[in-house]
Enzyme design. Structure first.
Site, mmCIF file in Angstrom:
data_model
loop_
_atom_site.group_PDB
_atom_site.id
_atom_site.type_symbol
_atom_site.label_atom_id
_atom_site.label_comp_id
_atom_site.label_asym_id
_atom_site.label_seq_id
_atom_site.Cartn_x
_atom_site.Cartn_y
_atom_site.Cartn_z
ATOM 1 N N ASP A 1 0.428 6.060 -12.475
ATOM 2 C CA ASP A 1 0.018 4.911 -11.668
ATOM 3 C C ASP A 1 -1.272 4.265 -12.167
ATOM 4 O OD1 ASP A 1 -1.595 7.046 -10.993
ATOM 5 O OD2 ASP A 1 -0.951 7.182 -8.924
ATOM 6 N N ASN B 1 -2.064 12.607 2.501
ATOM 7 C CA ASN B 1 -0.951 12.239 3.380
ATOM 8 C C ASN B 1 0.402 12.563 2.732
ATOM 9 O OD1 ASN B 1 -0.870 10.386 1.351
ATOM 10 N ND2 ASN B 1 -1.122 8.569 2.633
ATOM 11 N N HIS C 1 1.202 11.819 -0.429
ATOM 12 C CA HIS C 1 1.664 10.874 -1.451
ATOM 13 C C HIS C 1 1.686 11.531 -2.836
ATOM 14 C CE1 HIS C 1 -2.671 9.301 -2.061
ATOM 15 N NE2 HIS C 1 -2.301 9.748 -3.236
ATOM 16 N N GLU D 1 3.394 6.027 -1.283
ATOM 17 C CA GLU D 1 2.807 6.265 0.036
ATOM 18 C C GLU D 1 3.896 6.562 1.067
ATOM 19 O OE1 GLU D 1 -0.232 6.747 0.430
ATOM 20 O OE2 GLU D 1 -1.554 5.100 -0.148
HETATM 21 C C1 GLP Z 1 -4.669 9.583 -6.230
HETATM 22 C C2 GLP Z 1 -3.591 9.600 -7.307
HETATM 23 C C3 GLP Z 1 -2.618 10.744 -7.115
HETATM 24 C C4 GLP Z 1 -3.367 12.037 -6.837
HETATM 25 C C5 GLP Z 1 -4.160 11.881 -5.574
HETATM 26 C C6 GLP Z 1 -4.880 13.151 -5.158
HETATM 27 O O1 GLP Z 1 -4.295 8.876 -5.097
HETATM 28 N N1 GLP Z 1 -2.868 8.373 -7.343
HETATM 29 O O2 GLP Z 1 -1.812 10.865 -8.279
HETATM 30 O O3 GLP Z 1 -2.465 13.103 -6.720
HETATM 31 O O4 GLP Z 1 -5.111 10.854 -5.802
HETATM 32 O O5 GLP Z 1 -6.140 13.186 -5.738
HETATM 33 P P1 GLP Z 1 -7.109 14.419 -5.756
HETATM 34 O O6 GLP Z 1 -6.574 15.346 -6.781
HETATM 35 O O7 GLP Z 1 -8.425 13.855 -6.128
HETATM 36 O O8 GLP Z 1 -7.093 15.001 -4.370
#
Ligand code: GLP
Length: 235
Positions: A67, A135, A137, A142
């Site tokens: 992404d 959440n 995702h 989402e």
């Molecule tokens: C972002 C990314 C996700 C990732 C998520 C969790 O939203 N788009 O791919 O899994 O963050 O991030 P973290 O590892 O910092 O909790």
């Protein structure tokens, strides 16, 4: 589904990095699906160290990232292209032409079509690395009323905006939309490696792995993947 419970973040990172190491060693021209966020940073550190030690070769690897924020140029320090350059691509011998991150400055619909064609052109993803949002995702898929199959543009949820605001400077405008690979390409990956660290992720991970499969928790769809490996740390 295989669940590996590591003691802490460092062990989680090494265990997960070992699985990527094995993937690239056994298939040097692997197509790796990569993720951003804070969780995979330790994995990328391990891979960069092992490359520096001469044990790992990225010369034939192709990468496809999940992404990107809409409206951020690759040179923006909070863009996911910049993140990947800093944490992995700039530290190993990967061919820059074989690294793929959605283009945040492109027109989202055309970019989605281009990205899906690119994934198909690579023959799909051999191993997909994933983190999980608070959440549930995955990438930026989402919670919603259906699982979106293809690459698409999303409005970020309030919970995601709040979770990711920590990466942006105070007063800096944070993008409210992103372009993300859909659940279809993720589910078609040969192997999925999901990593999660910290007690605050334990609840959502439990719901995703043991609750009903529902678009309200996008990660719950992973239950249906035939080759899912989960590595947790500090849970
Ligand atoms: C972002 C990314 C996700 C990732 C998520 C969790 O939203 N788009 O791919 O899994 O963050 O991030 P973290 O590892 O910092 O909790």
């Amino acid at each position: 589904m295989k669940l590996i419970r590591a003691r802490d973040y460092g062990e989680m990172s090494r265990r997960a990095a070992n699985l990527i190491f094995a993937q690239v060693t056994l298939k040097p021209d692997s197509v790796l699906g990569l993720a951003t966020g804070s969780t995979p940073i330790g994995i990328y550190d391990c891979l960069a160290d092992w490359f520096a030690g001469g044990d790992l070769d990225f010369g034939e690897v192709t990468t496809i990232n999940l992404d990107e924020y809409c409206g951020l140029a690759p040179t923006h320090p909070q863009s996911y292209r910049y993140f990947m350059q800093t944490h992995l691509f700039g530290r190993v011998n990967i061919n820059p032409a074989r690294t793929n991150v959605p283009l945040g400055m492109a027109e989202p619909e055309a970019e989605s079509t281009r990205y899906d064609a690119l994934i198909a052109g690579c023959g799909g993803i051999d191993m997909q690395l994933l983190g999980i949002g608070h959440n549930g995702h995955i990438g930026f898929n989402e919670p919603g009323s259906s699982f979106e199959r293809g690459t698409h543009c999303v409005e970020l949820s309030q919970s995601t905006l709040e979770a990711n605001a920590r990466f942006f400077k105070e007063g800096e405008e944070m993008p409210r939309a992103a372009i993300t690979m859909g659940m279809g390409a993720i589910m078609q990956a040969g192997k999925i490696l999901l990593v999660a660290s910290g007690k605050e992720k334990a609840g959502i991970l439990d719901k995703a792995l043991n609750g009903p499969v529902t678009p309200e928790i996008p990660a719950s769809l992973l239950q249906l993947h035939p080759n899912l490996i989960i590595v947790t740390g500090d849970m």
